[in-house]
Design an enzyme around this catalytic site. Structure first.
Site, PDB file in Angstrom:
ATOM      1  N   LYS A  69       0.866  -1.188   0.000  1.00  5.40           N
ATOM      2  CA  LYS A  69       0.000   0.000   0.000  1.00  5.40           C
ATOM      3  C   LYS A  69       0.898   1.232   0.000  1.00  5.40           C
ATOM      4  O   LYS A  69       1.805   1.343   0.822  1.00  5.40           O
ATOM      5  CB  LYS A  69      -0.930   0.011   1.223  1.00  5.40           C
ATOM      6  CG  LYS A  69      -1.984  -1.111   1.189  1.00  5.40           C
ATOM      7  CD  LYS A  69      -3.087  -0.937   2.221  1.00  5.40           C
ATOM      8  CE  LYS A  69      -4.093  -2.086   2.121  1.00  5.40           C
ATOM      9  NZ  LYS A  69      -5.247  -1.939   3.048  1.00  5.40           N
ATOM     10  N   GLU A  90      -6.558   5.466   2.514  1.00  4.95           N
ATOM     11  CA  GLU A  90      -5.774   4.498   3.276  1.00  4.95           C
ATOM     12  C   GLU A  90      -4.381   5.056   3.555  1.00  4.95           C
ATOM     13  O   GLU A  90      -3.818   5.782   2.741  1.00  4.95           O
ATOM     14  CB  GLU A  90      -5.681   3.176   2.513  1.00  4.95           C
ATOM     15  CG  GLU A  90      -7.061   2.581   2.291  1.00  4.95           C
ATOM     16  CD  GLU A  90      -7.045   1.075   2.227  1.00  4.95           C
ATOM     17  OE1 GLU A  90      -7.706   0.468   3.054  1.00  4.95           O
ATOM     18  OE2 GLU A  90      -6.365   0.515   1.348  1.00  4.95           O
ATOM     19  N   ALA A 173       3.128  -9.250   4.620  1.00  5.34           N
ATOM     20  CA  ALA A 173       3.415 -10.620   4.184  1.00  5.34           C
ATOM     21  C   ALA A 173       2.130 -11.313   3.742  1.00  5.34           C
ATOM     22  O   ALA A 173       1.095 -11.187   4.403  1.00  5.34           O
ATOM     23  CB  ALA A 173       4.054 -11.404   5.314  1.00  5.34           C
ATOM     24  N   LEU A 175      -0.534 -14.168   3.226  1.00  3.05           N
ATOM     25  CA  LEU A 175      -0.995 -15.393   3.862  1.00  3.05           C
ATOM     26  C   LEU A 175      -0.873 -16.514   2.831  1.00  3.05           C
ATOM     27  O   LEU A 175      -0.768 -16.242   1.637  1.00  3.05           O
ATOM     28  CB  LEU A 175      -2.448 -15.217   4.317  1.00  3.05           C
ATOM     29  CG  LEU A 175      -2.644 -14.092   5.340  1.00  3.05           C
ATOM     30  CD1 LEU A 175      -4.128 -13.784   5.525  1.00  3.05           C
ATOM     31  CD2 LEU A 175      -2.005 -14.477   6.667  1.00  3.05           C
ATOM     32  N   ASP A 241     -13.368   0.765  10.201  1.00  4.86           N
ATOM     33  CA  ASP A 241     -13.589   0.104   8.905  1.00  4.86           C
ATOM     34  C   ASP A 241     -13.467  -1.412   9.019  1.00  4.86           C
ATOM     35  O   ASP A 241     -12.723  -2.039   8.286  1.00  4.86           O
ATOM     36  CB  ASP A 241     -12.561   0.663   7.905  1.00  4.86           C
ATOM     37  CG  ASP A 241     -12.807   0.202   6.484  1.00  4.86           C
ATOM     38  OD1 ASP A 241     -13.966  -0.070   6.138  1.00  4.86           O
ATOM     39  OD2 ASP A 241     -11.830   0.108   5.718  1.00  4.86           O
ATOM     40  N   GLU A 246     -11.738 -12.561   8.701  1.00  6.14           N
ATOM     41  CA  GLU A 246     -11.483 -13.870   8.110  1.00  6.14           C
ATOM     42  C   GLU A 246     -10.875 -14.817   9.134  1.00  6.14           C
ATOM     43  O   GLU A 246     -10.233 -14.385  10.090  1.00  6.14           O
ATOM     44  CB  GLU A 246     -10.515 -13.723   6.906  1.00  6.14           C
ATOM     45  CG  GLU A 246     -11.064 -12.812   5.813  1.00  6.14           C
ATOM     46  CD  GLU A 246     -10.148 -12.680   4.599  1.00  6.14           C
ATOM     47  OE1 GLU A 246      -9.286 -13.550   4.377  1.00  6.14           O
ATOM     48  OE2 GLU A 246     -10.307 -11.690   3.862  1.00  6.14           O
TER      49      GLU A 246
HETATM   50  N1  ATP Z   1      -1.481 -10.217   3.800  1.00  8.16           N
HETATM   51  C1  ATP Z   1      -2.427 -10.714   3.001  1.00  8.16           C
HETATM   52  N2  ATP Z   1      -2.273 -11.919   2.416  1.00  8.16           N
HETATM   53  C2  ATP Z   1      -3.232 -12.420   1.628  1.00  8.16           C
HETATM   54  N3  ATP Z   1      -4.378 -11.793   1.344  1.00  8.16           N
HETATM   55  C3  ATP Z   1      -4.583 -10.590   1.891  1.00  8.16           C
HETATM   56  C4  ATP Z   1      -3.616  -9.991   2.744  1.00  8.16           C
HETATM   57  N4  ATP Z   1      -4.093  -8.782   3.130  1.00  8.16           N
HETATM   58  C5  ATP Z   1      -5.280  -8.658   2.560  1.00  8.16           C
HETATM   59  N5  ATP Z   1      -5.592  -9.732   1.802  1.00  8.16           N
HETATM   60  C6  ATP Z   1      -6.823  -9.954   1.046  1.00  8.16           C
HETATM   61  O1  ATP Z   1      -7.074  -8.866   0.213  1.00  8.16           O
HETATM   62  C7  ATP Z   1      -8.300  -8.246   0.541  1.00  8.16           C
HETATM   63  C8  ATP Z   1      -8.164  -6.738   0.408  1.00  8.16           C
HETATM   64  O2  ATP Z   1      -7.181  -6.255   1.306  1.00  8.16           O
HETATM   65  P1  ATP Z   1      -7.474  -4.988   2.197  1.00  8.16           P
HETATM   66  O3  ATP Z   1      -8.753  -5.222   2.904  1.00  8.16           O
HETATM   67  O4  ATP Z   1      -6.265  -4.701   3.005  1.00  8.16           O
HETATM   68  O5  ATP Z   1      -7.606  -3.852   1.109  1.00  8.16           O
HETATM   69  P2  ATP Z   1      -8.765  -2.800   0.903  1.00  8.16           P
HETATM   70  O6  ATP Z   1      -8.413  -1.929  -0.257  1.00  8.16           O
HETATM   71  O7  ATP Z   1      -9.047  -2.111   2.169  1.00  8.16           O
HETATM   72  O8  ATP Z   1      -9.959  -3.735   0.486  1.00  8.16           O
HETATM   73  P3  ATP Z   1     -11.504  -3.504   0.743  1.00  8.16           P
HETATM   74  O9  ATP Z   1     -11.844  -2.227   0.056  1.00  8.16           O
HETATM   75  O10 ATP Z   1     -12.124  -4.721   0.133  1.00  8.16           O
HETATM   76  O11 ATP Z   1     -11.677  -3.413   2.234  1.00  8.16           O
HETATM   77  C9  ATP Z   1      -8.597  -8.706   1.967  1.00  8.16           C
HETATM   78  O12 ATP Z   1      -9.955  -8.763   2.259  1.00  8.16           O
HETATM   79  C10 ATP Z   1      -7.941 -10.063   2.016  1.00  8.16           C
HETATM   80  O13 ATP Z   1      -8.841 -11.081   1.628  1.00  8.16           O
HETATM   81 MN    MN Z   2     -10.630  -2.014   3.456  1.00  8.22          MN
END
Ligand code: ATP
Ligand code: MN
Length: 367
Positions: A69, A90, A173, A175, A241, A246
């Site tokens: 990010k 963000e 990192a 998952l 937020d 999960e």
């Molecule tokens: N470290 C990680 N490893 C694997 N998958 C991840 C990881 N971090 C996030 N994700 C997956 O990616 C999705 C989106 O990540 P995140 O929620 O951080 O971004 P976002 O832009 O805020 O998304 P959203 O708008 O859907 O909330 C998560 O819901 C998760 O399923």
């Molecule tokens: Mn989000």
């Protein structure tokens, strides 16, 4: 277990995920993983599909992967006054700080995150492909920018710009892939409405917790206590937020909640958003070990803010948080403890109090 030098730090991290936590403190595995993400050469970049704001999936030379990010604003810029939690930008530093806060509290439920300074010209642009590649440009100030493609804030007026081509970001990192460790996505029972005029049921129904605590999987085991732990973490960092969470399917229901997605935390250092604590004050339960941690930090000599600051000092992008956020964390620790005290008092004051009010609020579930 014998050490296996042929495993990368990413593989080690993924293989050692347990039913109770995402990592442990043993053998410097975490330190090696953070160092790998902060220093290894990036060999492939792809935009993460879905989600609202730009995220990149970074592949490293050792085959490890991280979710990137980018920095958009300086540390002092907070949530804009007319923005909701769901239109907030963000913050990469919030992802970093959230990982450290989760660890300092002993949860170990957030994927490890490191900060890293990148060179857009040499480390991102040459690896960009397709739609991402077509969004690079040079700004009027002569900085290199890009915006990628996503459903919010991915246009020229919300571009991510280097200075002139260096850019800070957070690396989380990855998952394990779904094939190795599938995850279940749960709707958060105290989810907000994500609508500018509507309220959620929990905001208007004083007995909302009675409904939840009689509904599986919240009616048994550790789940509701984990929801309260997550609320405490979120309250300390002002994260509103939390729409979903999960878990790993292979561990069933008796497992921790993965603390993911903290980009909108640490947005308002002067404001304490009490409603984030709704699971705590509506259910009036808290895990004993969590409460003990907070009490210890409250009693000192090391306050929670001190422990967090010490932990954050190890990040390459230190300082990670604007100073007022540290004061906010200690102030909010006090508020949590007061909330627990009020719960105990309320139990004592109910007509048919059992005399065990403290045990009804402070739950020792062995974790
Ligand atoms: N470290 C990680 N490893 C694997 N998958 C991840 C990881 N971090 C996030 N994700 C997956 O990616 C999705 C989106 O990540 P995140 O929620 O951080 O971004 P976002 O832009 O805020 O998304 P959203 O708008 O859907 O909330 C998560 O819901 C998760 O399923
Ligand atoms: Mn989000």
């Amino acid at each position: 277990m014998r050490s296996r030098p042929n495993l990368t730090s990413f593989e080690r991290f993924q293989l050692l995920i347990r039913k109770q936590s995402l990592y442990s403190d043993q053998d410097g595995i975490l330190e090696n993983l953070l160092r790998s993400m902060g220093t290894e050469e990036i060999v492939h970049i792809e935009q993460k599909e879905g989600g609202t704001q730009l995220k990149l999936i970074m592949d490293f030379e050792s085959n490890g992967q991280a979710m990137f990010k980018p920095m958009r604003f300086p540390r002092e810029q907070e949530t804009l006054p007319n923005h909701f939690y769901f239109t907030d930008f963000e913050r990469h530093n919030a992802e970093i700080a959230a990982f450290h806060l989760d660890r300092v509290l002993g949860f170990k439920r957030a994927p490890p995150v490191t900060g890293r300074l990148l060179n857009i010209s040499s480390e991102i642009y040459p690896l960009a492909e397709g739609q991402l590649l077509h969004t690079f440009f040079v700004s009027p100030a002569g900085n290199i920018c890009f915006h990628g493609k996503c459903s919010y804030y991915c246009d020229t007026s919300h571009a991510i710009c280097g200075n002139p081509d260096t850019l800070e970001g957070s690396f989380a990192a990855f998952l394990p892939p779904k094939e190795a460790a599938a995850r279940k996505v749960w709707r958060h029972p105290w989810r907000r409405s994500y609508h500018k005029r509507r309220k959620a049921q929990w905001e208007v129904d004083g007995d909302y917790c009675d409904l939840i605590r009689s509904t599986p999987p919240y009616d048994r085991g550790r789940r509701l206590l984990d929801v309260v732990d997550m609320a405490i973490l979120d309250f300390l960092m002002g994260n509103m937020d939390r729409h979903h969470y999960e878990t790993f399917k292979m561990f069933g229901n008796d497992t921790f909640l993965i603390h993911l997605d903290h980009g909108r935390a640490f947005g308002r250092s002067k404001h304490d958003e009490i409603s984030i604590l709704a699971p705590l004050y509506q259910c009036c339960i808290v895990r004993k070990t969590t409460l003990e941690k907070l009490i210890n930090f409250h009693n000192g000599p090391e306050r929670l803010s001190d422990a967090l600051k010490k932990s954050l000092a190890q990040d390459p992008l230190n300082p990670i948080l604007w100073e007022p956020h540290f004061r906010a964390i200690d102030r909010r620790t006090n508020i949590i403890l007061k909330t627990v005290r009020t719960c105990i008092q309320q139990r004592k004051d109910t007509p048919n109090a059992s005399g065990e009010s403290v045990d009804e609020v402070i739950i020792d579930d062995g974790f």
